[in-house]
Design an enzyme around this catalytic site. Structure first.
Site, PDB file in Angstrom:
ATOM      1  N   ASP A 153      -2.603 -10.067   7.889  1.00  0.00           N
ATOM      2  CA  ASP A 153      -1.527  -9.901   8.858  1.00  0.00           C
ATOM      3  C   ASP A 153      -0.629 -11.125   8.714  1.00  0.00           C
ATOM      4  O   ASP A 153      -1.048 -12.248   9.023  1.00  0.00           O
ATOM      5  CB  ASP A 153      -2.112  -9.802  10.267  1.00  0.00           C
ATOM      6  CG  ASP A 153      -1.041  -9.673  11.345  1.00  0.00           C
ATOM      7  OD1 ASP A 153       0.158  -9.794  11.032  1.00  0.00           O
ATOM      8  OD2 ASP A 153      -1.415  -9.461  12.511  1.00  0.00           O
ATOM      9  N   VAL A 154       0.598 -10.930   8.235  1.00  0.00           N
ATOM     10  CA  VAL A 154       1.464 -12.072   7.924  1.00  0.00           C
ATOM     11  C   VAL A 154       1.929 -12.811   9.171  1.00  0.00           C
ATOM     12  O   VAL A 154       2.500 -13.897   9.071  1.00  0.00           O
ATOM     13  CB  VAL A 154       2.684 -11.653   7.068  1.00  0.00           C
ATOM     14  CG1 VAL A 154       2.240 -11.083   5.731  1.00  0.00           C
ATOM     15  CG2 VAL A 154       3.587 -10.688   7.821  1.00  0.00           C
ATOM     16  N   TYR A 192      16.101  -6.220  13.358  1.00  0.00           N
ATOM     17  CA  TYR A 192      15.792  -5.997  11.939  1.00  0.00           C
ATOM     18  C   TYR A 192      16.863  -6.620  11.044  1.00  0.00           C
ATOM     19  O   TYR A 192      16.545  -7.316  10.069  1.00  0.00           O
ATOM     20  CB  TYR A 192      15.689  -4.487  11.691  1.00  0.00           C
ATOM     21  CG  TYR A 192      15.298  -4.098  10.284  1.00  0.00           C
ATOM     22  CD1 TYR A 192      13.981  -4.232   9.850  1.00  0.00           C
ATOM     23  CD2 TYR A 192      16.238  -3.584   9.402  1.00  0.00           C
ATOM     24  CE1 TYR A 192      13.612  -3.863   8.562  1.00  0.00           C
ATOM     25  CE2 TYR A 192      15.875  -3.209   8.108  1.00  0.00           C
ATOM     26  CZ  TYR A 192      14.569  -3.343   7.702  1.00  0.00           C
ATOM     27  OH  TYR A 192      14.209  -2.979   6.426  1.00  0.00           O
ATOM     28  N   LYS A 205      16.375  -9.653   8.276  1.00  0.00           N
ATOM     29  CA  LYS A 205      16.652  -9.451   6.854  1.00  0.00           C
ATOM     30  C   LYS A 205      17.784 -10.355   6.354  1.00  0.00           C
ATOM     31  O   LYS A 205      17.781 -10.790   5.199  1.00  0.00           O
ATOM     32  CB  LYS A 205      16.987  -7.974   6.601  1.00  0.00           C
ATOM     33  CG  LYS A 205      15.801  -7.033   6.812  1.00  0.00           C
ATOM     34  CD  LYS A 205      14.639  -7.363   5.888  1.00  0.00           C
ATOM     35  CE  LYS A 205      13.556  -6.311   5.907  1.00  0.00           C
ATOM     36  NZ  LYS A 205      12.445  -6.619   4.975  1.00  0.00           N
ATOM     37  N   ARG A 210      -2.542  -4.358   5.973  1.00  0.00           N
ATOM     38  CA  ARG A 210      -3.276  -4.536   7.225  1.00  0.00           C
ATOM     39  C   ARG A 210      -4.415  -3.535   7.348  1.00  0.00           C
ATOM     40  O   ARG A 210      -5.346  -3.746   8.121  1.00  0.00           O
ATOM     41  CB  ARG A 210      -2.322  -4.395   8.421  1.00  0.00           C
ATOM     42  CG  ARG A 210      -1.424  -5.605   8.586  1.00  0.00           C
ATOM     43  CD  ARG A 210      -0.607  -5.542   9.852  1.00  0.00           C
ATOM     44  NE  ARG A 210       0.351  -4.443   9.848  1.00  0.00           N
ATOM     45  CZ  ARG A 210       1.230  -4.226  10.827  1.00  0.00           C
ATOM     46  NH1 ARG A 210       1.264  -5.022  11.871  1.00  0.00           N
ATOM     47  NH2 ARG A 210       2.077  -3.219  10.749  1.00  0.00           N
ATOM     48  N   ASN A 248       0.812  -1.227   0.000  1.00  0.00           N
ATOM     49  CA  ASN A 248       0.000   0.000   0.000  1.00  0.00           C
ATOM     50  C   ASN A 248       0.841   1.270   0.000  1.00  0.00           C
ATOM     51  O   ASN A 248       0.337   2.351  -0.237  1.00  0.00           O
ATOM     52  CB  ASN A 248      -0.958   0.009   1.200  1.00  0.00           C
ATOM     53  CG  ASN A 248      -0.240  -0.117   2.528  1.00  0.00           C
ATOM     54  OD1 ASN A 248       0.768  -0.822   2.625  1.00  0.00           O
ATOM     55  ND2 ASN A 248      -0.752   0.541   3.547  1.00  0.00           N
ATOM     56  N   ARG A 249       2.168   1.149   0.267  1.00  0.00           N
ATOM     57  CA  ARG A 249       2.992   2.366   0.284  1.00  0.00           C
ATOM     58  C   ARG A 249       4.442   1.999  -0.001  1.00  0.00           C
ATOM     59  O   ARG A 249       4.836   0.846  -0.009  1.00  0.00           O
ATOM     60  CB  ARG A 249       2.887   3.084   1.635  1.00  0.00           C
ATOM     61  CG  ARG A 249       3.369   2.272   2.819  1.00  0.00           C
ATOM     62  CD  ARG A 249       2.949   2.886   4.143  1.00  0.00           C
ATOM     63  NE  ARG A 249       3.435   2.126   5.280  1.00  0.00           N
ATOM     64  CZ  ARG A 249       4.539   2.395   5.964  1.00  0.00           C
ATOM     65  NH1 ARG A 249       5.313   3.411   5.609  1.00  0.00           N
ATOM     66  NH2 ARG A 249       4.904   1.655   6.987  1.00  0.00           N
ATOM     67  N   ILE A 302       8.067   1.047  -1.131  1.00  0.00           N
ATOM     68  CA  ILE A 302       8.631   0.085  -2.077  1.00  0.00           C
ATOM     69  C   ILE A 302       7.573  -0.901  -2.559  1.00  0.00           C
ATOM     70  O   ILE A 302       7.475  -1.195  -3.753  1.00  0.00           O
ATOM     71  CB  ILE A 302       9.815  -0.656  -1.424  1.00  0.00           C
ATOM     72  CG1 ILE A 302      10.984   0.305  -1.190  1.00  0.00           C
ATOM     73  CG2 ILE A 302      10.266  -1.831  -2.286  1.00  0.00           C
ATOM     74  CD1 ILE A 302      12.091  -0.263  -0.322  1.00  0.00           C
ATOM     75  N   GLY A 315       7.140  -5.611   6.137  1.00  0.00           N
ATOM     76  CA  GLY A 315       8.155  -5.621   7.179  1.00  0.00           C
ATOM     77  C   GLY A 315       7.950  -4.479   8.157  1.00  0.00           C
ATOM     78  O   GLY A 315       7.308  -3.473   7.837  1.00  0.00           O
TER      79      GLY A 315
END
Length: 243
Positions: free
Chosen positions: A57-58, A149, A153, A43, A20-21, A23, A86
């Site tokens: 929701d993953v 984080y 990744k 979400r 939705n935003r 990247i 993420g």
């Protein structure tokens, strides 16, 4: 065999998480521009025009299953999965709570596992598919205050390479795109001094546009990327060179 990047293809079922935003949105829009059937999970809504807007929701396995069922009913089995959703919860390690660690790992790493596992079911039947994880230069370079984080990744690299070995015989590729600093809502909060300091570390001397990350993703998912698997493609202006 000469494969042209301009070769038209049949519209494919593409799923982009967190689309939705930033990247994720740029990636979804790039696939839409190619004529693909694109579903975006969010979400709270806000998918780009032309995309199927799926709430998911993953961190919830049942929600992931329901999202795939919705996408498959509308667009058919997912042929291209872009795991982009993420979160961050930055703080120095001595201050990092168990919850700050586990929430980031569960969303970024375990969430990507849930998505890849579910997508693989349909890809194995089709005997083709592209799995693309969106990592970060931080995953291999490291970053103070981002132990959780960076670990999440970096884990995507090991997951992609294991999937590449496991699924390659069925013409399913698994790769990682590793962006550096990108012009998004997340970097807009930085001060001018912080932004200037970051740019001095980047050989190209600027931030990426989200569309530049999207271009790497669509290439990996397209005919030109058919023989690329288990790779980490940096889109970081040279920031993580050698990693």
């Amino acid at each position: 065999m000469n494969v042209s990047e301009t070769t038209p293809h049949e519209p494919r079922s593409v799923l982009v998480t967190g689309g939705n935003r930033g990247i994720g949105r740029a990636i979804a829009e790039a696939f839409l521009a190619q004529g693909d059937k694109v579903a975006v999970t969010t979400r709270s809504g806000g998918a780009p025009e032309g995309a199927l807007d799926v709430r998911c929701d993953v961190t919830d396995a049942a929600a992931v299953e329901a999202a795939f069922a919705e996408v498959e009913a509308a667009h058919g089995p997912v042929e291209v999965l872009v795991a982009n959703a993420g979160i961050t919860a930055d703080t120095l390690v001595l201050r990092m709570s168990e919850e700050q660690w586990s929430s980031v790992i569960d969303t970024n790493l375990t969430g990507s596992f849930r998505l890849a596992k579910r997508a693989t079911k349909g890809m194995l039947r089709m005997r083709r598919g592209r799995i693309i994880f969106i990592s970060s230069v931080v995953g291999l370079l490291g970053s103070a205050g981002q132990v959780n984080y960076a670990a999440s990744k970096a884990g995507l690299v090991g997951m992609a390479r294991s999937l590449a070995r496991e699924l390659g015989s069925r013409s399913i590729t698994a790769n990682v795109v590793s962006p550096g600093f990108v012009e998004t809502d997340m970097t807009d909060v930085l001060t001018d001094e912080q932004r200037a300091a970051i740019k001095t570390q980047v050989p190209l001397g600027r931030y990426a546009a989200p569309e530049e990350v999207a271009a790497a993703v669509t290439w990996l998912a397209g005919p030109g990327g058919a023989y690329v698997t288990g790779a980490v493609i940096p889109v970081d202006g040279g920031l993580g060179m050698g990693h």
